[in-house]
Design a protein around this motif. Sequence first.
Motif, PDB file in Angstrom:
ATOM      1  N   CYS A  35      -0.181   4.418   0.594  1.00  0.00           N
ATOM      2  CA  CYS A  35      -0.907   5.544   1.203  1.00  0.00           C
ATOM      3  C   CYS A  35       0.041   6.673   1.639  1.00  0.00           C
ATOM      4  O   CYS A  35      -0.269   7.851   1.460  1.00  0.00           O
ATOM      5  N   CYS A  40      -0.168   3.695  -7.556  1.00  0.00           N
ATOM      6  CA  CYS A  40      -0.039   2.598  -6.595  1.00  0.00           C
ATOM      7  C   CYS A  40      -0.356   1.287  -7.321  1.00  0.00           C
ATOM      8  O   CYS A  40      -1.387   1.193  -8.004  1.00  0.00           O
ATOM      9  N   CYS A  61      -6.944  -3.317  -4.435  1.00  0.00           N
ATOM     10  CA  CYS A  61      -7.549  -2.245  -3.640  1.00  0.00           C
ATOM     11  C   CYS A  61      -8.668  -1.528  -4.391  1.00  0.00           C
ATOM     12  O   CYS A  61      -8.417  -0.860  -5.401  1.00  0.00           O
ATOM     13  N   CYS A 117       0.850  -1.205   0.000  1.00  0.00           N
ATOM     14  CA  CYS A 117       0.000   0.000   0.000  1.00  0.00           C
ATOM     15  C   CYS A 117       0.883   1.252   0.000  1.00  0.00           C
ATOM     16  O   CYS A 117       1.827   1.347   0.775  1.00  0.00           O
ATOM     17  N   CYS A 173      -7.583   8.147  -2.856  1.00  0.00           N
ATOM     18  CA  CYS A 173      -7.738   6.971  -3.723  1.00  0.00           C
ATOM     19  C   CYS A 173      -9.213   6.715  -4.026  1.00  0.00           C
ATOM     20  O   CYS A 173      -9.582   6.447  -5.172  1.00  0.00           O
TER      21      CYS A 173
HETATM   22 FE1  SF4 Z   1      -3.283   2.349  -0.387  1.00  0.00          FE
HETATM   23 FE2  SF4 Z   1      -4.495   3.896  -2.241  1.00  0.00          FE
HETATM   24 FE3  SF4 Z   1      -2.862   1.954  -2.989  1.00  0.00          FE
HETATM   25 FE4  SF4 Z   1      -5.218   1.396  -1.970  1.00  0.00          FE
HETATM   26  S1  SF4 Z   1      -4.817   2.434  -3.921  1.00  0.00           S
HETATM   27  S2  SF4 Z   1      -3.325   0.381  -1.462  1.00  0.00           S
HETATM   28  S3  SF4 Z   1      -5.432   2.973  -0.429  1.00  0.00           S
HETATM   29  S4  SF4 Z   1      -2.316   3.777  -1.835  1.00  0.00           S
END
Ligand code: SF4
Length: 355
Positions: free
Chosen positions: A309, A322, A329, A307, A346
Amino acid sequence: MKILEYLQSYRGKPLRFMEVCGTHTAEINRNGIPALLPPSIELVSGPGCPVCVTVSAYIDRLIELGMDPENCIVTFGDMLRVPGSSISLSEARSRGCSVRMVYSPMDALKLAKADPGHVYIFAAVGFETTTPVYALLVQEALEQGIGNLRLLTSLKVMPPVIDWICAHNSDSAQSGEACESQRIHGFLAPGHVSVITGSRAFEPLARKYGLPFVVAGFEGEEILAAIAALVKLQGQGRVLNMYPSAVTEEGNRTAQERVERIFEPCDAAWRGIGVIAGSGRKLRKEYEAFDAGSASLLEDEGGNPACCCARVLMGRIRPRECPLFGKACTPQTPQGACMVSTEGSCFSCWQSEGL
Ligand code: SF4
Protein backbone atom coordinates in the motif's frame (compact mmCIF):
# COMPACT_ATOMS: atom_id res chain seq x y z
CA MET A 1 -11.98 14.61 -30.26
CA LYS A 2 -9.16 17.16 -30.38
CA ILE A 3 -7.90 16.58 -26.83
CA LEU A 4 -7.62 12.85 -27.38
CA GLU A 5 -5.83 13.36 -30.70
CA TYR A 6 -3.43 15.76 -29.02
CA LEU A 7 -2.65 13.26 -26.27
CA GLN A 8 -2.37 10.28 -28.57
CA SER A 9 0.01 12.13 -30.88
CA TYR A 10 2.34 13.00 -27.99
CA ARG A 11 5.87 11.79 -28.78
CA GLY A 12 7.87 13.68 -26.16
CA LYS A 13 9.74 12.38 -23.11
CA PRO A 14 7.91 9.92 -20.85
CA LEU A 15 5.61 11.74 -18.42
CA ARG A 16 4.03 10.52 -15.19
CA PHE A 17 1.18 12.44 -13.62
CA MET A 18 -0.30 11.81 -10.20
CA GLU A 19 -3.98 12.20 -9.43
CA VAL A 20 -4.29 13.12 -5.76
CA CYS A 21 -7.95 12.40 -5.24
CA GLY A 22 -9.68 9.06 -4.70
CA THR A 23 -12.67 10.17 -6.77
CA HIS A 24 -10.36 11.00 -9.70
CA THR A 25 -8.77 7.55 -9.35
CA ALA A 26 -12.19 5.88 -9.50
CA GLU A 27 -13.32 8.01 -12.48
CA ILE A 28 -10.06 7.52 -14.37
CA ASN A 29 -10.45 3.76 -14.13
CA ARG A 30 -14.22 3.79 -14.71
CA ASN A 31 -13.73 5.78 -17.92
CA GLY A 32 -10.85 3.58 -19.11
CA ILE A 33 -8.60 6.65 -19.40
CA PRO A 34 -5.23 4.82 -18.99
CA ALA A 35 -5.98 2.82 -22.16
CA LEU A 36 -6.64 6.03 -24.10
CA LEU A 37 -3.21 7.50 -23.35
CA PRO A 38 -0.04 6.84 -25.34
CA PRO A 39 2.60 4.66 -23.61
CA SER A 40 4.67 7.76 -22.86
CA ILE A 41 1.97 9.29 -20.62
CA GLU A 42 1.28 7.42 -17.41
CA LEU A 43 -1.10 8.13 -14.55
CA VAL A 44 -0.39 7.05 -11.00
CA SER A 45 -2.56 7.39 -7.91
CA GLY A 46 -1.55 9.34 -4.84
CA PRO A 47 -2.54 9.38 -1.18
CA GLY A 48 -5.99 10.83 -1.84
CA CYS A 49 -8.28 8.23 -0.32
CA PRO A 50 -8.80 8.96 3.40
CA VAL A 51 -9.50 5.34 4.26
CA CYS A 52 -6.32 4.19 2.46
CA VAL A 53 -4.01 6.49 4.41
CA THR A 54 -5.41 5.61 7.84
CA VAL A 55 -2.82 3.83 9.97
CA SER A 56 -3.44 0.50 11.64
CA ALA A 57 -2.92 2.03 15.12
CA TYR A 58 -6.05 4.11 14.53
CA ILE A 59 -8.13 1.02 13.72
CA ASP A 60 -6.68 -0.74 16.78
CA ARG A 61 -7.66 2.20 18.98
CA LEU A 62 -11.22 2.20 17.61
CA ILE A 63 -11.48 -1.51 18.40
CA GLU A 64 -10.12 -0.97 21.90
CA LEU A 65 -12.66 1.80 22.55
CA GLY A 66 -15.55 -0.19 21.04
CA MET A 67 -14.80 -3.15 23.30
CA ASP A 68 -15.55 -1.00 26.35
CA PRO A 69 -19.25 -1.67 27.18
CA GLU A 70 -19.74 2.05 27.86
CA ASN A 71 -18.83 3.01 24.29
CA CYS A 72 -20.19 2.63 20.79
CA ILE A 73 -18.10 3.38 17.67
CA VAL A 74 -19.89 5.25 14.89
CA THR A 75 -18.34 5.07 11.44
CA PHE A 76 -18.76 5.07 7.67
CA GLY A 77 -19.05 1.60 6.11
CA ASP A 78 -15.64 1.71 4.39
CA MET A 79 -13.82 1.89 7.70
CA LEU A 80 -15.28 -1.41 8.88
CA ARG A 81 -13.05 -3.53 6.66
CA VAL A 82 -9.76 -1.62 6.92
CA PRO A 83 -7.19 -3.97 8.44
CA GLY A 84 -5.84 -3.00 11.84
CA SER A 85 -2.61 -4.55 13.09
CA SER A 86 -4.40 -7.87 13.53
CA ILE A 87 -8.14 -7.56 12.83
CA SER A 88 -10.60 -5.11 11.29
CA LEU A 89 -13.52 -3.36 12.99
CA SER A 90 -15.87 -5.71 11.19
CA GLU A 91 -14.11 -8.76 12.68
CA ALA A 92 -14.01 -7.05 16.07
CA ARG A 93 -17.76 -6.49 15.88
CA SER A 94 -18.31 -10.25 15.67
CA ARG A 95 -16.25 -10.48 18.89
CA GLY A 96 -18.38 -8.00 20.79
CA CYS A 97 -17.05 -4.61 19.71
CA SER A 98 -19.94 -2.14 19.60
CA VAL A 99 -20.08 -0.46 16.17
CA ARG A 100 -22.79 1.45 14.33
CA MET A 101 -22.50 2.29 10.63
CA VAL A 102 -23.87 5.63 9.44
CA TYR A 103 -23.96 7.65 6.22
CA SER A 104 -23.35 11.08 7.75
CA PRO A 105 -21.38 12.27 10.80
CA MET A 106 -24.52 14.14 11.87
CA ASP A 107 -26.20 10.74 12.45
CA ALA A 108 -23.86 10.32 15.43
CA LEU A 109 -25.60 13.25 17.07
CA LYS A 110 -28.98 11.51 16.83
CA LEU A 111 -27.56 8.28 18.23
CA ALA A 112 -25.92 10.04 21.18
CA LYS A 113 -29.05 12.04 21.92
CA ALA A 114 -31.26 8.96 21.91
CA ASP A 115 -28.99 6.96 24.20
CA PRO A 116 -27.37 9.13 26.91
CA GLY A 117 -26.25 6.00 28.77
CA HIS A 118 -23.47 5.32 26.24
CA VAL A 119 -20.62 7.35 24.78
CA TYR A 120 -20.78 7.54 20.97
CA ILE A 121 -17.36 7.87 19.35
CA PHE A 122 -17.24 8.97 15.73
CA ALA A 123 -14.33 7.71 13.60
CA ALA A 124 -13.47 11.15 12.25
CA VAL A 125 -11.35 10.34 9.20
CA GLY A 126 -10.96 12.58 6.19
CA PHE A 127 -9.35 15.48 4.36
CA GLU A 128 -10.19 19.18 4.07
CA THR A 129 -13.50 18.20 2.46
CA THR A 130 -14.99 16.40 5.46
CA THR A 131 -13.35 18.30 8.33
CA PRO A 132 -15.91 21.17 8.13
CA VAL A 133 -18.68 18.61 8.78
CA TYR A 134 -16.89 17.40 11.93
CA ALA A 135 -16.55 21.03 13.04
CA LEU A 136 -20.29 21.42 12.56
CA LEU A 137 -20.90 18.22 14.51
CA VAL A 138 -18.95 19.54 17.50
CA GLN A 139 -20.68 22.89 17.29
CA GLU A 140 -24.14 21.23 17.18
CA ALA A 141 -23.30 18.93 20.10
CA LEU A 142 -22.26 21.98 22.13
CA GLU A 143 -25.37 23.94 21.24
CA GLN A 144 -27.65 21.00 22.03
CA GLY A 145 -25.82 20.15 25.26
CA ILE A 146 -24.97 16.62 24.13
CA GLY A 147 -22.19 15.39 26.40
CA ASN A 148 -21.84 11.78 25.27
CA LEU A 149 -20.35 12.39 21.82
CA ARG A 150 -16.62 12.09 21.07
CA LEU A 151 -14.40 12.13 18.00
CA LEU A 152 -11.38 9.92 17.41
CA THR A 153 -9.67 12.11 14.86
CA SER A 154 -7.43 11.10 11.99
CA LEU A 155 -7.86 14.24 9.93
CA LYS A 156 -5.41 15.06 7.18
CA VAL A 157 -4.56 18.01 4.98
CA MET A 158 -3.28 17.65 1.45
CA PRO A 159 -0.52 20.21 0.78
CA PRO A 160 1.97 18.73 3.30
CA VAL A 161 1.73 15.20 1.89
CA ILE A 162 2.08 16.49 -1.68
CA ASP A 163 5.08 18.46 -0.46
CA TRP A 164 6.50 15.21 0.97
CA ILE A 165 5.96 13.40 -2.34
CA CYS A 166 7.59 16.23 -4.29
CA ALA A 167 10.53 16.34 -1.90
CA HIS A 168 11.10 12.60 -2.52
CA ASN A 169 10.58 13.01 -6.26
CA SER A 170 14.27 12.99 -6.91
CA ASP A 171 16.22 11.00 -9.43
CA SER A 172 18.90 10.24 -6.88
CA ALA A 173 19.52 6.61 -6.14
CA GLN A 174 19.32 7.20 -2.40
CA SER A 175 17.12 4.86 -0.48
CA GLY A 176 13.59 6.12 -0.16
CA GLU A 177 13.83 8.38 -3.19
CA ALA A 178 12.00 7.85 -6.43
CA CYS A 179 14.17 6.76 -9.38
CA GLU A 180 13.90 8.58 -12.71
CA SER A 181 11.27 6.20 -14.06
CA GLN A 182 9.14 6.96 -10.98
CA ARG A 183 9.48 10.73 -11.18
CA ILE A 184 6.21 12.69 -11.11
CA HIS A 185 5.94 15.47 -13.73
CA GLY A 186 2.70 17.10 -12.61
CA PHE A 187 -0.39 16.71 -10.49
CA LEU A 188 -4.09 16.53 -11.03
CA ALA A 189 -4.89 18.54 -7.90
CA PRO A 190 -7.58 17.05 -5.65
CA GLY A 191 -10.91 18.39 -6.92
CA HIS A 192 -13.08 18.09 -3.80
CA VAL A 193 -10.32 19.35 -1.53
CA SER A 194 -9.77 22.34 -3.83
CA VAL A 195 -13.42 23.36 -3.41
CA ILE A 196 -12.60 24.03 0.26
CA THR A 197 -8.97 25.15 0.08
CA GLY A 198 -9.14 27.01 -3.21
CA SER A 199 -6.69 26.48 -6.06
CA ARG A 200 -4.30 28.96 -4.43
CA ALA A 201 -3.38 26.35 -1.81
CA PHE A 202 -1.23 24.55 -4.39
CA GLU A 203 0.63 27.59 -5.72
CA PRO A 204 3.51 27.44 -3.18
CA LEU A 205 4.13 23.79 -4.14
CA ALA A 206 3.97 24.50 -7.86
CA ARG A 207 6.53 27.28 -7.46
CA LYS A 208 8.77 25.40 -5.02
CA TYR A 209 9.11 22.33 -7.24
CA GLY A 210 8.57 23.90 -10.67
CA LEU A 211 5.74 21.48 -11.41
CA PRO A 212 2.30 22.09 -12.92
CA PHE A 213 -0.86 21.47 -10.90
CA VAL A 214 -4.20 21.32 -12.71
CA VAL A 215 -7.49 21.40 -10.82
CA ALA A 216 -9.88 19.17 -12.74
CA GLY A 217 -13.53 18.19 -12.69
CA PHE A 218 -14.63 14.57 -12.52
CA GLU A 219 -16.11 13.86 -15.97
CA GLY A 220 -13.95 11.77 -18.31
CA GLU A 221 -13.58 14.69 -20.77
CA GLU A 222 -12.60 17.05 -17.97
CA ILE A 223 -9.91 14.67 -16.76
CA LEU A 224 -8.52 14.20 -20.28
CA ALA A 225 -8.46 17.98 -20.80
CA ALA A 226 -6.56 18.38 -17.51
CA ILE A 227 -4.01 15.74 -18.58
CA ALA A 228 -3.51 17.57 -21.88
CA ALA A 229 -2.98 20.78 -19.90
CA LEU A 230 -0.36 19.06 -17.75
CA VAL A 231 1.50 18.04 -20.93
CA LYS A 232 1.38 21.60 -22.26
CA LEU A 233 2.48 23.10 -18.94
CA GLN A 234 5.68 21.04 -18.67
CA GLY A 235 8.50 23.12 -17.29
CA GLN A 236 6.11 25.59 -15.65
CA GLY A 237 5.57 25.73 -11.90
CA ARG A 238 2.02 27.02 -11.89
CA VAL A 239 -1.57 26.12 -11.00
CA LEU A 240 -4.33 26.02 -13.59
CA ASN A 241 -7.93 25.84 -12.43
CA MET A 242 -9.97 23.89 -15.00
CA TYR A 243 -12.88 23.33 -12.60
CA PRO A 244 -14.07 26.94 -12.13
CA SER A 245 -17.73 25.91 -11.72
CA ALA A 246 -16.85 24.53 -8.26
CA VAL A 247 -13.38 25.79 -7.36
CA THR A 248 -12.34 29.39 -6.74
CA GLU A 249 -8.89 30.75 -6.01
CA GLU A 250 -9.60 31.37 -2.32
CA GLY A 251 -11.92 28.40 -1.64
CA ASN A 252 -14.81 28.23 0.79
CA ARG A 253 -13.99 30.81 3.49
CA THR A 254 -16.99 29.84 5.65
CA ALA A 255 -15.85 26.23 5.82
CA GLN A 256 -12.23 27.28 6.41
CA GLU A 257 -13.22 29.55 9.30
CA ARG A 258 -15.44 26.88 10.87
CA VAL A 259 -12.54 24.41 10.79
CA GLU A 260 -10.05 26.93 12.19
CA ARG A 261 -12.39 27.65 15.11
CA ILE A 262 -12.61 24.02 16.23
CA PHE A 263 -9.38 22.40 14.98
CA GLU A 264 -5.68 23.24 14.92
CA PRO A 265 -2.72 21.85 12.94
CA CYS A 266 -0.85 18.80 14.23
CA ASP A 267 1.53 16.13 12.93
CA ALA A 268 -0.18 13.11 11.40
CA ALA A 269 0.77 9.57 10.43
CA TRP A 270 0.06 8.35 6.92
CA ARG A 271 -0.19 4.62 6.28
CA GLY A 272 3.10 3.35 4.94
CA ILE A 273 4.60 6.83 4.65
CA GLY A 274 5.05 7.78 8.30
CA VAL A 275 4.60 10.99 10.23
CA ILE A 276 4.46 14.23 8.26
CA ALA A 277 4.74 17.46 10.23
CA GLY A 278 1.69 19.69 10.14
CA SER A 279 -0.28 17.31 7.92
CA GLY A 280 -3.15 16.74 10.35
CA ARG A 281 -5.86 18.54 12.28
CA LYS A 282 -6.78 17.95 15.94
CA LEU A 283 -9.38 19.43 18.26
CA ARG A 284 -8.32 22.68 19.89
CA LYS A 285 -7.78 22.65 23.64
CA GLU A 286 -11.15 24.36 24.23
CA TYR A 287 -12.86 21.37 22.62
CA GLU A 288 -10.74 18.56 24.04
CA ALA A 289 -13.76 17.22 25.96
CA PHE A 290 -14.88 15.89 22.58
CA ASP A 291 -11.63 14.01 21.99
CA ALA A 292 -11.70 10.23 22.46
CA GLY A 293 -7.91 10.05 22.82
CA SER A 294 -6.64 10.87 19.35
CA ALA A 295 -3.15 11.88 20.47
CA SER A 296 -0.29 9.41 20.06
CA LEU A 297 -1.84 7.55 17.12
CA LEU A 298 1.35 8.01 15.18
CA GLU A 299 2.40 4.43 14.69
CA ASP A 300 1.75 2.16 11.78
CA GLU A 301 2.59 -1.39 12.68
CA GLY A 302 1.23 -4.79 11.87
CA GLY A 303 -0.83 -5.89 8.91
CA ASN A 304 0.34 -8.12 6.09
CA PRO A 305 4.07 -7.40 5.63
CA ALA A 306 3.81 -8.18 1.91
CA CYS A 307 1.19 -5.45 1.37
CA CYS A 308 2.58 -2.69 -0.86
CA CYS A 309 0.00 0.00 0.00
CA ALA A 310 2.74 2.48 0.90
CA ARG A 311 4.38 2.23 -2.52
CA VAL A 312 1.00 2.36 -4.24
CA LEU A 313 0.05 5.49 -2.27
CA MET A 314 3.33 7.19 -3.22
CA GLY A 315 2.82 6.38 -6.90
CA ARG A 316 5.93 4.17 -6.97
CA ILE A 317 4.11 1.08 -8.24
CA ARG A 318 0.75 0.25 -9.76
CA PRO A 319 -1.62 -2.02 -7.81
CA ARG A 320 -0.99 -4.90 -10.23
CA GLU A 321 2.68 -4.90 -9.26
CA CYS A 322 1.85 -5.88 -5.68
CA PRO A 323 2.41 -9.64 -5.36
CA LEU A 324 -0.82 -10.00 -3.36
CA PHE A 325 -3.07 -8.24 -5.87
CA GLY A 326 -5.86 -10.54 -7.01
CA LYS A 327 -4.39 -13.45 -5.05
CA ALA A 328 -4.42 -13.09 -1.27
CA CYS A 329 -5.82 -9.57 -1.66
CA THR A 330 -9.23 -9.03 -3.24
CA PRO A 331 -12.17 -6.80 -2.24
CA GLN A 332 -13.52 -9.82 -0.32
CA THR A 333 -10.21 -10.44 1.45
CA PRO A 334 -8.47 -7.03 1.62
CA GLN A 335 -4.91 -7.21 2.96
CA GLY A 336 -4.43 -3.47 2.82
CA ALA A 337 -6.60 -0.36 3.00
CA CYS A 338 -6.20 0.39 -0.74
CA MET A 339 -8.39 -2.63 -1.56
CA VAL A 340 -11.23 -1.55 0.76
CA SER A 341 -12.64 1.77 -0.33
CA THR A 342 -14.25 2.32 -3.74
CA GLU A 343 -11.79 5.21 -4.00
CA GLY A 344 -8.79 3.03 -3.19
CA SER A 345 -6.36 2.49 -6.06
CA CYS A 346 -6.25 -1.29 -5.68
CA PHE A 347 -10.04 -1.64 -5.46
CA SER A 348 -10.49 0.70 -8.39
CA CYS A 349 -7.92 -1.19 -10.46
CA TRP A 350 -9.56 -4.51 -9.54
CA GLN A 351 -12.98 -3.21 -10.59
CA SER A 352 -11.79 -1.68 -13.88
CA GLU A 353 -10.19 -4.95 -14.88
CA GLY A 354 -13.48 -6.75 -14.27
CA LEU A 355 -11.87 -9.31 -11.97
FE1 SF4 B 1 -2.09 -3.73 -0.29
FE2 SF4 B 1 -3.12 -3.20 -2.73
FE3 SF4 B 1 -1.36 -5.15 -2.42
FE4 SF4 B 1 -3.80 -5.40 -1.49
S1 SF4 B 1 -3.20 -5.26 -3.65
S2 SF4 B 1 -1.95 -5.97 -0.42
S3 SF4 B 1 -4.23 -3.35 -0.80
S4 SF4 B 1 -1.00 -2.98 -2.11
